[in-house]
Design a protein around this motif. Sequence first.
Motif, PDB file in Angstrom:
ATOM      1  N   GLY A  20       0.805  -1.209   0.000  1.00 34.64           N
ATOM      2  CA  GLY A  20       0.000   0.000   0.000  1.00 34.64           C
ATOM      3  C   GLY A  20       0.837   1.258   0.000  1.00 34.64           C
ATOM      4  O   GLY A  20       0.541   2.222  -0.721  1.00 34.64           O
ATOM      5  N   LEU A  21       1.917   1.276   0.793  1.00 30.83           N
ATOM      6  CA  LEU A  21       2.786   2.446   0.829  1.00 30.83           C
ATOM      7  C   LEU A  21       3.557   2.595  -0.476  1.00 30.83           C
ATOM      8  O   LEU A  21       3.790   3.711  -0.945  1.00 30.83           O
ATOM      9  N   ALA A  22       3.954   1.473  -1.083  1.00 29.65           N
ATOM     10  CA  ALA A  22       4.626   1.540  -2.378  1.00 29.65           C
ATOM     11  C   ALA A  22       3.680   2.092  -3.439  1.00 29.65           C
ATOM     12  O   ALA A  22       4.076   2.896  -4.293  1.00 29.65           O
ATOM     13  N   ALA A  23       2.410   1.677  -3.388  1.00 26.53           N
ATOM     14  CA  ALA A  23       1.419   2.181  -4.344  1.00 26.53           C
ATOM     15  C   ALA A  23       1.198   3.680  -4.181  1.00 26.53           C
ATOM     16  O   ALA A  23       0.839   4.369  -5.134  1.00 26.53           O
ATOM     17  N   ALA A  24       1.422   4.192  -2.969  1.00 25.75           N
ATOM     18  CA  ALA A  24       1.285   5.627  -2.715  1.00 25.75           C
ATOM     19  C   ALA A  24       2.512   6.407  -3.157  1.00 25.75           C
ATOM     20  O   ALA A  24       2.535   7.635  -3.034  1.00 25.75           O
ATOM     21  N   GLY A  25       3.549   5.704  -3.656  1.00 24.36           N
ATOM     22  CA  GLY A  25       4.707   6.378  -4.217  1.00 24.36           C
ATOM     23  C   GLY A  25       5.943   6.400  -3.349  1.00 24.36           C
ATOM     24  O   GLY A  25       6.961   6.988  -3.730  1.00 24.36           O
TER      25      GLY A  25
END
Length: 343
Positions: A20-25
């Motif tokens: 999820g944090l990776a998807a947020a950039g």
Amino acid sequence: MSRIVVTGGAGRLGRSLVAGLAAAGHELTSLDRTRADALALPGVEQVAVDLTDPDAASRAIAAARADALVHLAAIAVPFSAPEDVILRTNATLALNVLSAGIEAGIPKLVTASSPTVLGYGAPTGWLPDRFPLDEDTPPRPWNAYALSKHLGEQTIAMLARQTGDATRFAAFRPCYVIAPEEWAGAPTQQGHTVLERLDDPALSAPALFNYVDARDVATFIDTLLDALGDIPNAEVFFVGADDALAREPLARLLPQFVPGSDELAAGLTGTAPAFSNAKAGRLLGWRPAHSWRGALGEAPEPDTASEAFRPARSSRVLSGEERAVSKSARRPGADLPRPERTR
């Protein structure tokens, strides 16, 4: 965007949080004993390390060169190991990891706690002073797992007293985590499906019918890390859904499983949960975007269901500490990967 190190990133919640944090950039480093195929994602580095070794923990955390650290690594299931092993392992991990974060100069340190610190389910009986339960409910842990999580909260408070405002700390108590694929029928952490937990209240009763979507945990952590410099140090937050994982009001269900709670639970009508997430709303402007009714098609999700949100905070103080906040939408987050095993 930030570079974030997550301990226990290969675990059940860890995989969802990292994704999820990776998807947020953000750029992520996952520190765990093993690597997970599900974390073979752009912007995610995985490092296998034994974090119970303080020297190994210090080296790995320093090498991550992170802006923030989220500590999840733990024996994560009560009574899944001897009580002394759970307490020693989890307490050691918390002190090793958080101390290493300070040594590495990481300015934002967050540790995962648990709602179980409150002591519900004790074999000698348990009643709170009121419902809904919140961060002011006194902790009364009755097993080594719950005690270890309470020690984790006390560890950040201790370290905050040592470092002052040079380092910002927080702890969060995630409710029963449900990953996206579990809404579609994959087993949850206890081996039951979500529908089975809804159809048989006895399955969700040990957790007092609490739950949270894993995607909402990721947006909570993203929001928390962004806000850490603006809120009081070493705060503790419940992270849960806006409703209960139950088809009936808890005013009717809780007295069946928590003897003597009839009057205390009387106000939990409609879909009201036993655990309040109001503090996260007041201080951070965070709200969960997902519910079991929307996920299972029994009612529509809110308009924000497929999006992650970062609040735009204002500085108005409430009750001496709390801030009124407003929200501004940010870009949609990606679906999270399917866990390979529970942790």
